[in-house]
Design an enzyme around this catalytic site. Structure first.
Site, PDB file in Angstrom:
ATOM      1  N   ASN A 251       4.394 -11.371  11.875  1.00 32.17           N
ATOM      2  CA  ASN A 251       3.229 -11.635  11.036  1.00 32.17           C
ATOM      3  C   ASN A 251       1.987 -10.850  11.457  1.00 32.17           C
ATOM      4  O   ASN A 251       1.034 -10.750  10.703  1.00 32.17           O
ATOM      5  CB  ASN A 251       2.933 -13.143  11.075  1.00 32.17           C
ATOM      6  CG  ASN A 251       1.628 -13.503  10.408  1.00 32.17           C
ATOM      7  OD1 ASN A 251       1.483 -13.352   9.199  1.00 32.17           O
ATOM      8  ND2 ASN A 251       0.655 -13.959  11.197  1.00 32.17           N
TER       9      ASN A 251
ATOM     10  N   SER B 135       2.236  -7.547   1.874  1.00 30.87           N
ATOM     11  CA  SER B 135       1.052  -7.877   1.083  1.00 30.87           C
ATOM     12  C   SER B 135       1.298  -7.437  -0.346  1.00 30.87           C
ATOM     13  O   SER B 135       2.117  -6.550  -0.603  1.00 30.87           O
ATOM     14  CB  SER B 135      -0.173  -7.150   1.647  1.00 30.87           C
ATOM     15  OG  SER B 135      -1.278  -7.247   0.766  1.00 30.87           O
TER      16      SER B 135
ATOM     17  N   TYR C 281      -3.802   0.633   4.724  1.00 28.32           N
ATOM     18  CA  TYR C 281      -3.288  -0.741   4.721  1.00 28.32           C
ATOM     19  C   TYR C 281      -2.150  -0.878   3.711  1.00 28.32           C
ATOM     20  O   TYR C 281      -1.088  -1.424   4.022  1.00 28.32           O
ATOM     21  CB  TYR C 281      -4.418  -1.711   4.383  1.00 28.32           C
ATOM     22  CG  TYR C 281      -4.003  -3.162   4.337  1.00 28.32           C
ATOM     23  CD1 TYR C 281      -3.876  -3.907   5.506  1.00 28.32           C
ATOM     24  CD2 TYR C 281      -3.751  -3.794   3.124  1.00 28.32           C
ATOM     25  CE1 TYR C 281      -3.503  -5.240   5.466  1.00 28.32           C
ATOM     26  CE2 TYR C 281      -3.386  -5.123   3.075  1.00 28.32           C
ATOM     27  CZ  TYR C 281      -3.256  -5.855   4.249  1.00 28.32           C
ATOM     28  OH  TYR C 281      -2.875  -7.179   4.198  1.00 28.32           O
TER      29      TYR C 281
ATOM     30  N   ALA D 123      -0.229   1.452   2.420  1.00 21.53           N
ATOM     31  CA  ALA D 123       0.949   2.212   2.840  1.00 21.53           C
ATOM     32  C   ALA D 123       1.730   1.466   3.920  1.00 21.53           C
ATOM     33  O   ALA D 123       2.961   1.437   3.908  1.00 21.53           O
ATOM     34  CB  ALA D 123       0.522   3.587   3.357  1.00 21.53           C
ATOM     35  N   SER D 124       1.004   0.845   4.846  1.00 26.08           N
ATOM     36  CA  SER D 124       1.682   0.111   5.915  1.00 26.08           C
ATOM     37  C   SER D 124       2.441  -1.087   5.373  1.00 26.08           C
ATOM     38  O   SER D 124       3.539  -1.409   5.835  1.00 26.08           O
ATOM     39  CB  SER D 124       0.673  -0.336   6.978  1.00 26.08           C
ATOM     40  OG  SER D 124      -0.192  -1.354   6.501  1.00 26.08           O
ATOM     41  N   LYS D 125       1.882  -1.746   4.369  1.00 27.02           N
ATOM     42  CA  LYS D 125       2.540  -2.923   3.809  1.00 27.02           C
ATOM     43  C   LYS D 125       3.703  -2.539   2.891  1.00 27.02           C
ATOM     44  O   LYS D 125       4.699  -3.273   2.789  1.00 27.02           O
ATOM     45  CB  LYS D 125       1.517  -3.783   3.062  1.00 27.02           C
ATOM     46  CG  LYS D 125       0.462  -4.397   3.982  1.00 27.02           C
ATOM     47  CD  LYS D 125       1.077  -5.213   5.113  1.00 27.02           C
ATOM     48  CE  LYS D 125       0.046  -5.952   5.929  1.00 27.02           C
ATOM     49  NZ  LYS D 125       0.617  -6.799   6.996  1.00 27.02           N
TER      50      LYS D 125
ATOM     51  N   ILE E  39      -5.698 -14.729   0.467  1.00 25.17           N
ATOM     52  CA  ILE E  39      -5.561 -15.944   1.265  1.00 25.17           C
ATOM     53  C   ILE E  39      -6.755 -16.032   2.201  1.00 25.17           C
ATOM     54  O   ILE E  39      -7.174 -15.029   2.790  1.00 25.17           O
ATOM     55  CB  ILE E  39      -4.264 -15.912   2.115  1.00 25.17           C
ATOM     56  CG1 ILE E  39      -3.078 -15.360   1.309  1.00 25.17           C
ATOM     57  CG2 ILE E  39      -3.973 -17.288   2.689  1.00 25.17           C
ATOM     58  CD1 ILE E  39      -2.670 -16.178   0.118  1.00 25.17           C
TER      59      ILE E  39
END
Length: 315
Positions: free
Chosen positions: A136, A195, A208, A210-212, A241
């Site tokens: 996580n 995400s 962000y 691209a990483s997800k 969230i």
């Protein structure tokens, strides 16, 4: 395939492939419902050993998920984070609420391979098993237009958000194959936090997002490379969230009196709290999700279900 490889594959087969899903008899001439998971009325992670990274934030998904696993009968829960400012408090709280659950605190970088190996080795040494690894840990990335993000910044985001998930899968999967009298067949659930930004644009910066997207791809590709083992891997794709990562957005809206505008672009027209994602992590970690594998589960209030829409207009 060599004989050694064949034997290794046979030894790694899941219970369902070895024994099949049992016939449970009949009722008045029709077959009874066949089951893989235990009764949903009972603890959903009973006797399981769980590792959760990114668990330090007081209002984060990791902490909320650790509570769900503990409340549902986990034997041991490892709560891990690079920042350990709240981990000891979380440990005391979980132990007070759920007596009988062993809670272990570990401080390390999720992108550091030796540290990931160490926490998994500790679980195997202490309990002889690993059942759930919730990868996580993540960072928000660079809140800039892509032309202003340098290579080092991009790779730093990838290191935590994508490499951390890869390392978790790489080392958790072999540990989940360890069997014993209490766990006669290999099995386990690897859960990854992606995400909606990994599914659609306009939900995060380029690094962000691209990483997800990489996290989603890891879940998909690894699921096939674990074929037949009974070990599953899935990605959760949260929307907006209220966590440590998004706290500033919620606090600013409350200060301005515009909190009700948060989440207005999704059909539920609200943001969410961490426990709403933790419930999905609990399901994916439990045997109740026994046929869910290689998927990207959006927990976004419906945001990723449609195209952009002006509130109040026909969607």
């Amino acid at each position: 395939m060599s004989s050694a490889a064949a034997r290794q594959r046979l030894q790694a087969l899941s219970k369902q492939l070895v024994e099949g899903i049992p016939d449970e008899g009949s009722f008045e001439g029709i077959p009874k419902i066949r089951h893989v998971a235990s009764d949903s009325a009972g603890p959903r992670t009973k006797d399981k050993v769980v590792i959760v990274t990114g668990a330090n934030s007081p209002n984060g998904i990791g902490r909320a998920s650790a509570h769900q696993f503990a409340n549902n009968g986990a034997k041991a829960v490892y709560i891990c984070d690079y920042n350990d400012s709240h981990l000891a408090t979380h440990k005391r709280e979980i132990e007070s609420l759920y007596p009988g659950v062993d809670v272990h605190v570990r401080q390390f970088d999720a992108g550091e391979e030796k540290a990931v190996v160490a926490v998994i080795d500790d679980a195997i040494a202490k309990y002889g098993r690993l059942d759930i690894f919730f990868a996580n840990a993540g960072i928000v990335g660079q809140p800039k237009i892509f032309t202003e993000i340098d290579g080092d910044g991009f790779m730093n985001t990838m290191r935590t958000n994508a490499l951390g998930v890869f390392l978790a899968a790489k080392h958790a999967a072999p540990a989940m194959k360890v069997t014993s009298e209490a766990k006669p067949y290999p099995s386990g659930s690897i859960i990854c936090t992606a995400s909606v930004a990994g599914l659609r644009s306009n939900a995060g910066s380029t690094d962000y997002s691209a990483s997800k997207a990489a996290v989603v791809s890891i879940a998909q590709t690894v699921s096939y490379q674990l074929a037949g083992s009974g070990i599953r891997i899935n990605a959760i794709c949260p929307g907006l969230i209220e966590t440590g990562m998004t706290q500033a957005v919620f606090d600013h809206a409350r200060k301005r009196g515009t909190e009700r505008k948060i989440g207005q672009l999704n059909p539920l027209q609200r943001g969410a709290v961490a426990d709403e994602v933790a419930r999905v992590a609990l399901f994916l970690g439990s045997d109740e999700s026994s046929y869910v594998n290689g998927q990207a589960w959006a927990v976004c209030g419906g945001l990723s279900a449609g195209h952009p829409v002006v509130p109040g207009k026909l969607a």
